[in-house]
Structures are given as structure tokens and as C-alpha cells.
Scaffold this active site. Structure first.
Site, PDB file in Angstrom:
ATOM      1  N   VAL A 271      75.587  19.200  18.138  1.00 19.07           N
ATOM      2  CA  VAL A 271      75.213  18.240  19.299  1.00 19.07           C
ATOM      3  C   VAL A 271      74.986  19.329  20.408  1.00 19.07           C
ATOM      4  O   VAL A 271      74.451  18.747  21.584  1.00 19.07           O
ATOM      5  CB  VAL A 271      76.436  17.179  19.648  1.00 19.07           C
ATOM      6  CG1 VAL A 271      76.492  16.220  18.443  1.00 19.07           C
ATOM      7  CG2 VAL A 271      77.799  17.944  19.813  1.00 19.07           C
TER       8      VAL A 271
ATOM      9  N   TYR B  61      88.261  20.037  29.344  1.00 20.92           N
ATOM     10  CA  TYR B  61      88.258  18.726  28.598  1.00 20.92           C
ATOM     11  C   TYR B  61      88.205  17.354  29.149  1.00 20.92           C
ATOM     12  O   TYR B  61      87.289  16.700  29.122  1.00 20.92           O
ATOM     13  CB  TYR B  61      89.558  18.611  27.874  1.00 20.92           C
ATOM     14  CG  TYR B  61      89.622  17.631  26.724  1.00 20.92           C
ATOM     15  CD1 TYR B  61      88.881  17.670  25.478  1.00 20.92           C
ATOM     16  CD2 TYR B  61      90.351  16.608  26.720  1.00 20.92           C
ATOM     17  CE1 TYR B  61      89.034  16.883  24.431  1.00 20.92           C
ATOM     18  CE2 TYR B  61      90.782  15.558  25.599  1.00 20.92           C
ATOM     19  CZ  TYR B  61      89.695  15.776  24.792  1.00 20.92           C
ATOM     20  OH  TYR B  61      89.903  14.933  23.633  1.00 20.92           O
TER      21      TYR B  61
ATOM     22  N   LYS C   9      85.423  14.687  29.575  1.00 22.02           N
ATOM     23  CA  LYS C   9      85.645  13.231  29.046  1.00 22.02           C
ATOM     24  C   LYS C   9      85.348  12.231  30.306  1.00 22.02           C
ATOM     25  O   LYS C   9      84.843  11.017  30.057  1.00 22.02           O
ATOM     26  CB  LYS C   9      87.144  13.058  28.532  1.00 22.02           C
ATOM     27  CG  LYS C   9      87.235  13.764  27.254  1.00 22.02           C
ATOM     28  CD  LYS C   9      86.487  13.382  26.143  1.00 22.02           C
ATOM     29  CE  LYS C   9      86.689  13.910  24.837  1.00 22.02           C
ATOM     30  NZ  LYS C   9      85.669  13.407  23.784  1.00 22.02           N
TER      31      LYS C   9
HETATM   32  P1  NAP Z   1      88.333  16.007  14.762  1.00 22.58           P
HETATM   33  O1  NAP Z   1      88.837  15.551  13.694  1.00 22.58           O
HETATM   34  O2  NAP Z   1      88.343  17.473  14.930  1.00 22.58           O
HETATM   35  O3  NAP Z   1      86.820  15.598  14.674  1.00 22.58           O
HETATM   36  C1  NAP Z   1      85.684  16.175  15.477  1.00 22.58           C
HETATM   37  C2  NAP Z   1      84.334  16.195  14.649  1.00 22.58           C
HETATM   38  O4  NAP Z   1      83.549  16.853  15.532  1.00 22.58           O
HETATM   39  C3  NAP Z   1      84.770  17.691  13.595  1.00 22.58           C
HETATM   40  O5  NAP Z   1      84.290  17.190  12.277  1.00 22.58           O
HETATM   41  C4  NAP Z   1      83.713  18.620  14.325  1.00 22.58           C
HETATM   42  O6  NAP Z   1      83.193  19.498  13.232  1.00 22.58           O
HETATM   43  C5  NAP Z   1      82.692  17.783  14.760  1.00 22.58           C
HETATM   44  N1  NAP Z   1      82.119  18.889  15.785  1.00 22.58           N
HETATM   45  C6  NAP Z   1      82.654  19.598  16.712  1.00 22.58           C
HETATM   46  N2  NAP Z   1      81.684  20.316  17.144  1.00 22.58           N
HETATM   47  C7  NAP Z   1      80.432  19.837  17.070  1.00 22.58           C
HETATM   48  C8  NAP Z   1      79.060  19.961  17.133  1.00 22.58           C
HETATM   49  N3  NAP Z   1      78.609  20.993  18.333  1.00 22.58           N
HETATM   50  N4  NAP Z   1      78.207  19.211  16.830  1.00 22.58           N
HETATM   51  C9  NAP Z   1      78.540  18.353  15.796  1.00 22.58           C
HETATM   52  N5  NAP Z   1      79.735  17.880  15.310  1.00 22.58           N
HETATM   53  C10 NAP Z   1      80.996  18.680  15.959  1.00 22.58           C
HETATM   54  O7  NAP Z   1      88.625  15.352  16.025  1.00 22.58           O
HETATM   55  P2  NAP Z   1      88.962  13.881  16.343  1.00 22.58           P
HETATM   56  O8  NAP Z   1      90.429  13.715  16.702  1.00 22.58           O
HETATM   57  O9  NAP Z   1      88.748  12.708  15.497  1.00 22.58           O
HETATM   58  O10 NAP Z   1      88.170  13.800  17.598  1.00 22.58           O
HETATM   59  C11 NAP Z   1      87.032  12.812  17.566  1.00 22.58           C
HETATM   60  C12 NAP Z   1      86.723  12.568  19.042  1.00 22.58           C
HETATM   61  O11 NAP Z   1      88.003  11.862  19.623  1.00 22.58           O
HETATM   62  C13 NAP Z   1      86.571  13.655  20.130  1.00 22.58           C
HETATM   63  O12 NAP Z   1      85.728  13.424  20.944  1.00 22.58           O
HETATM   64  C14 NAP Z   1      87.990  13.777  20.646  1.00 22.58           C
HETATM   65  O13 NAP Z   1      87.735  14.336  22.039  1.00 22.58           O
HETATM   66  C15 NAP Z   1      88.545  12.319  21.028  1.00 22.58           C
HETATM   67  N6  NAP Z   1      89.729  12.261  21.071  1.00 22.58           N
HETATM   68  C16 NAP Z   1      90.671  12.483  20.193  1.00 22.58           C
HETATM   69  C17 NAP Z   1      92.097  12.236  20.371  1.00 22.58           C
HETATM   70  C18 NAP Z   1      93.099  13.019  19.463  1.00 22.58           C
HETATM   71  O14 NAP Z   1      94.159  12.836  19.749  1.00 22.58           O
HETATM   72  N7  NAP Z   1      92.925  13.092  18.415  1.00 22.58           N
HETATM   73  C19 NAP Z   1      92.329  11.473  21.284  1.00 22.58           C
HETATM   74  C20 NAP Z   1      91.549  11.290  22.183  1.00 22.58           C
HETATM   75  C21 NAP Z   1      90.114  11.422  22.028  1.00 22.58           C
HETATM   76  P3  NAP Z   1      84.169  20.793  12.584  1.00 22.58           P
HETATM   77  O15 NAP Z   1      85.484  20.543  12.456  1.00 22.58           O
HETATM   78  O16 NAP Z   1      83.215  21.104  11.647  1.00 22.58           O
HETATM   79  O17 NAP Z   1      84.133  21.774  13.883  1.00 22.58           O
END
Ligand code: NAP
Length: 242
Positions: free
Chosen positions: A58, A149, A153
Site C-alpha cells: 500500500v 501512529y 490514525k
Molecule cells: P496484523 O495482524 O499485523 O495485520 C496487518 C497486516 O497488514 C499484516 O498482514 C501486514 O503484512 C499488512 N501490511 C503491513 N504493511 C503493509 C503494506 N505496506 N502493504 C500491504 N499490507 C501491509 O495487525 P492487526 O492487529 O490485524 O491490524 C489491522 C489494523 O487494525 C491495522 O490498521 C491496525 O493499526 C489496526 N488496529 C489494531 C489494533 C490491535 O490492537 N491489534 C488496535 C487498533 C487498531 P505483514 O505481516 O506481511 O507485514
């Protein structure tokens, strides 16, 4: 009756965590899903039926444009766009370099700008679409070591509100989900003590799970469930922000 029967969804960040759970539940609800992530392989296990997996970065305009073209070529349309790709790292504000700040904004904010920018015209042309951008409750309350971050967001929320104003006349409805802490690979190797301390600070006393976030993404994409939501920020966050 499934809630997303005959819909085509593009879920970005579908290889892991929240994005993977959304892609999975969308298929259960009858949608055909294009699952995209940096690592396409991470998506393949979740693919069912006519759904498919793609590689995308992205941070690259070319990569996002190629993805959107491939999905439109294959399915003819995108009814629902979910942006869940993201990165997380910590750095005290007084030590943060411009490069660290830029890198976070490039993935977590500019990445969503790009995907929306290239998908929205197709939705406008068809006079129908739902866009669901994943932000974080930290955008609303801040977080120590999270200046970059939280800025990204909060930017996602502002971007989505303006898109909502401009796209609503075309029946394209963008909204935000701002989750609280969820145990996913994004949190890394955190200790049990760290989790206990964070959970104790939450009114609900526990983190959420990805299975508790995905239904909000179904609701926003479905009709009539999501028909009146526009530019909203929904907070499945264990009561962290009210
Ligand atoms: P996650 O399990 O790490 O999933 C994020 C995914 O995004 C990973 O598969 C990652 O790929 C991919 N990604 C990273 N950089 C990218 C790029 N340049 N192009 C395409 N894909 C990319 O994290 P998650 O917790 O599910 O997070 C999903 C969303 O929720 C994020 O926006 C995060 O900020 C938000 N969020 C998470 C939490 C939490 O506590 N987990 C809370 C609030 C918001 P790789 O693993 O191969 O790098």
C-alpha cells in the site's frame, strides 16, 4: 439469509489479524472476497469458493493501481473496500526522527488514501459502495510512544469524514472502525504482565478478539444494517474510549 450475498469485497491487510477475520466472515456471509496483503501467501488459507488472493504494497501507488485493476478485471466491480493493512512501532516523541514519522504515515495513512483514491471512482461510477477504514481508539486518546501512529490514525478519521461528505451524493458510504487493543501479531511478543496491566485499565477488563471486530465490518457493509452510517467512527474498544 446471508448479509453479503453476491457482494464483491476487497479486503486489504487480509493476511493477518483483523483483516483476515473480516475476509473470513465476509465469505461466511456470502461475499466473494479479494484478499490482499504484502504477503499474498498469508491470504491463501482464508480463500474459499470464488474468492482470490493478491499481493499489494500500500506504500506504492503502482502496486495499489495494479491490484484494483486486477480485481475489477476478475469480478467486474468492487462493492466493499476494507482497509486493514497497517504497522505499529513505538518511539518516544523526543527521539522520533522525521523518517520514522514519515514511514508510519506512508503505510497507515497514505496507504489508505491510495486504496480509496483508486477504488472510489469505480464505486461512484456504479453509484454504490461501502468503504471501511480501520483506525484505532488511540487516535482519539493518544498513546505514549505513539505520536506517529496516533497522527496517522487520526488522519484516517479526518480523511474518511471528508470522503464521506464528497462521496455520499454518489451513494458511496465511508466509515471508520477504531478498535481497542486486540491480540494479533501486530502487538508482537508482549509479556503476560503487560497484557494484565493493560487489561486492568479497560472498563471491560479484557482485550477484544478479532472475532469481535469483524461483525462491525459486516454491519457497515450490509443493507439495511449499514445504510445510515456515514463518516462515523465506531469503537469496539472494551470501553477504553466512550
Ligand atoms: P496484523 O495482524 O499485523 O495485520 C496487518 C497486516 O497488514 C499484516 O498482514 C501486514 O503484512 C499488512 N501490511 C503491513 N504493511 C503493509 C503494506 N505496506 N502493504 C500491504 N499490507 C501491509 O495487525 P492487526 O492487529 O490485524 O491490524 C489491522 C489494523 O487494525 C491495522 O490498521 C491496525 O493499526 C489496526 N488496529 C489494531 C489494533 C490491535 O490492537 N491489534 C488496535 C487498533 C487498531 P505483514 O505481516 O506481511 O507485514
Amino acid at each position: 439469509m446471508s448479509k453479503l450475498t453476491s457482494k464483491v469485497a476487497l479486503v486489504i491487510g487480509a493476511g493477518s489479524g483483523i483483516g483476515r477475520a473480516i475476509a473470513d466472515l465476509y465469505q461466511t456471509e456470502g461475499a466473494t472476497v479479494a484478499l490482499a496483503d504484502l504477503n499474498e501467501k498469508a491470504c491463501t488459507k482464508t480463500v474459499r469458493g470464488d474468492s482470490s488472493s493478491y499481493s499489494v504494497d500500500v506504500t506504492s501507488s503502482d502496486s495499489v493501481q495494479a491490484l484494483v485493476a486486477a480485481v475489477i478485471k476478475r469480478y467486474g466491480r468492487i462493492d466493499i473496500l476494507v482497509n486493514s493493512a497497517g504497522i505499529l512501532n513505538e518511539c518516544p516523541f523526543l527521539e522520533m526522527t522525521p523518517e520514522t514519522f514519515d514511514n508510519m504515515l506512508t503505510v497507515n495513512l497514505r496507504g489508505i488514501f491510495l486504496t480509496c483514491r483508486y477504488v472510489a471512482p469505480h464505486m461512484v461510477e456504479r453509484k454504490a459502495g461501502r468503504i471501511i477504514n480501520i483506525a484505532s481508539q488511540l487516535a482519539l486518546k493518544g498513546g505514549v510512544g505513539m505520536a506517529h501512529y496516533t497522527a496517522a490514525k487520526a488522519g484516517v478519521i479526518g480523511l474518511t469524514r471528508t470522503m464521506a461528505l464528497e462521496l455520499a451524493p454518489h451513494n458511496v458510504l465511508p466509515n471508520v472502525i477504531a478498535p481497542g487493543p486486540i491480540m494479533t501479531p501486530m502487538l508482537g511478543d508482549v509479556s503476560d504482565d503487560w497484557v494484565k496491566e493493560k487489561e486492568a485499565a479497560l472498563p471491560l477488563g479484557r482485550f477484544g478478539t478479532v472475532a469481535e471486530i469483524a461483525p462491525t465490518a459486516v454491519m457497515l457493509a450490509a443493507s439495511p444494517d449499514g445504510d445510515l452510517y456515514l463518516g462515523q467512527t465506531l469503537g469496539p474498544n472494551s470501553g477504553d474510549v466512550m
